[in-house]
Enzyme design. Structure first.
Site, PDB file in Angstrom:
ATOM      1  N   GLY A 171       2.362  -4.785   0.452  1.00  0.00           N
ATOM      2  CA  GLY A 171       2.314  -3.764  -0.597  1.00  0.00           C
ATOM      3  C   GLY A 171       3.595  -2.953  -0.648  1.00  0.00           C
ATOM      4  O   GLY A 171       4.678  -3.489  -0.878  1.00  0.00           O
ATOM      5  N   ASP A 172       3.467  -1.628  -0.411  1.00  0.00           N
ATOM      6  CA  ASP A 172       4.648  -0.765  -0.374  1.00  0.00           C
ATOM      7  C   ASP A 172       4.971  -0.350   1.063  1.00  0.00           C
ATOM      8  O   ASP A 172       5.548   0.709   1.308  1.00  0.00           O
ATOM      9  CB  ASP A 172       4.434   0.483  -1.253  1.00  0.00           C
ATOM     10  N   GLU A 173       4.600  -1.212   2.013  1.00  0.00           N
ATOM     11  CA  GLU A 173       4.877  -0.962   3.425  1.00  0.00           C
ATOM     12  C   GLU A 173       6.029  -1.828   3.907  1.00  0.00           C
ATOM     13  O   GLU A 173       6.136  -3.004   3.547  1.00  0.00           O
ATOM     14  CB  GLU A 173       3.645  -1.265   4.276  1.00  0.00           C
TER      15      GLU A 173
END
Length: 260
Positions: A171-173
């Site tokens: 994801g946005d990790e």
């Protein structure tokens, strides 16, 4: 006596005639034999020429087949290599950012731990999560979200060292392994550079948007001796950083024990 002389002469003539006839017969036989040998030799030469021609044609055919098979093998080898590269790319790299994925990150972290154990050295693991990414992704759509992620990756690459590893963890990790950072002061300096790089406005669809990033750090060997523990403790520190947003937190065994 007179009568015997003509008889002797006749016998001599007869003997001469026989000898001449015999000599002529031998000569004729020799000529016939020579002609037969010549004919046989010509026949052998003709056969040998035909055999050589057949062998030459066969060699040409075999050479053509060899070239065809060689070309097919080379094409097959290139296809196999391409397929292997595709498989490796899909298995170990994020298709959007081309960064190492979670699987490759964990493999690399394991190797870094082994190297640090041999060298008696320290390093840090950083787990990162973007702040305010989800509202932009939901409002502007996934294409804008993907574009934003690519811009983020470009800035992250600009601030880390060549020896550091960045991975898209999901994801946005993002996740980092920084083998060159052994002191807390150097770790804090890198984290401040990351925060500053991501705080600058991003341009999406002709407008500027501001996001942030939260960082959680675990240090080897103080905070863990294997990849599972290091990642878990870095995640715990990230959880505390997300409470404040746009900051970094180094794992504290005492303070973070309640979170774990």
């Amino acid at each position: 006596m007179m009568a015997s002389r003509p008889l002797k002469a006749l016998k001599l003539k007869t003997a001469s005639a026989v000898l001449l006839s015999s000599a002529l017969g031998l000569k004729a036989h020799a000529l016939t034999s020579s002609a037969a040998k010549t004919s046989t030799l010509e026949a052998y030469l003709g056969i040998a020429l035909i055999v050589a021609l057949i062998e030459f044609v066969a060699l040409l055919w075999l050479r053509k087949k060899y070239d065809q098979l060689k070309a097919e093998v080379e094409i097959s080898s290139r296809k196999t290599k391409h397929a292997m590269l595709q498989f490796e790319s899909q298995a170990f790299y994020d298709p959007l950012t081309q960064l190492p994925n979670r699987r490759l990150f964990r493999d690399g972290l394991l190797q870094t731990i082994k190297l640090a154990n041999r060298n008696k050295s320290r390093f840090c693991v950083i787990m990162a999560d973007l702040d305010k990414f989800k509202p932009i992704n939901d409002t502007l759509g996934h294409e804008a979200g993907d574009a934003l992620l690519k811009q983020v990756v470009g800035r992250l690459k600009d601030v880390v060292r060549e020896s550091d590893t960045i991975a898209r963890y999901g994801g946005d990790e993002f996740a980092f392994v920084c083998p060159s950072l052994q002191e807390r002061g150097a770790i804090a300096t890198l984290c401040m550079r990351i925060l500053s790089a991501i705080q600058a406005p991003f341009t999406l669809q002709g407008k500027e948007y501001v996001i942030g990033i939260s960082l959680g750090i675990a240090v080897f060997p103080e905070h863990g001796l294997d990849e599972e523990v290091l990642i878990r403790h870095a995640d715990t520190a990230l959880y505390r950083a997300k409470e404040k947003r746009n900051t970094f937190v180094i794992y504290d065994p005492v303070q973070d024990s309640k979170i774990n």
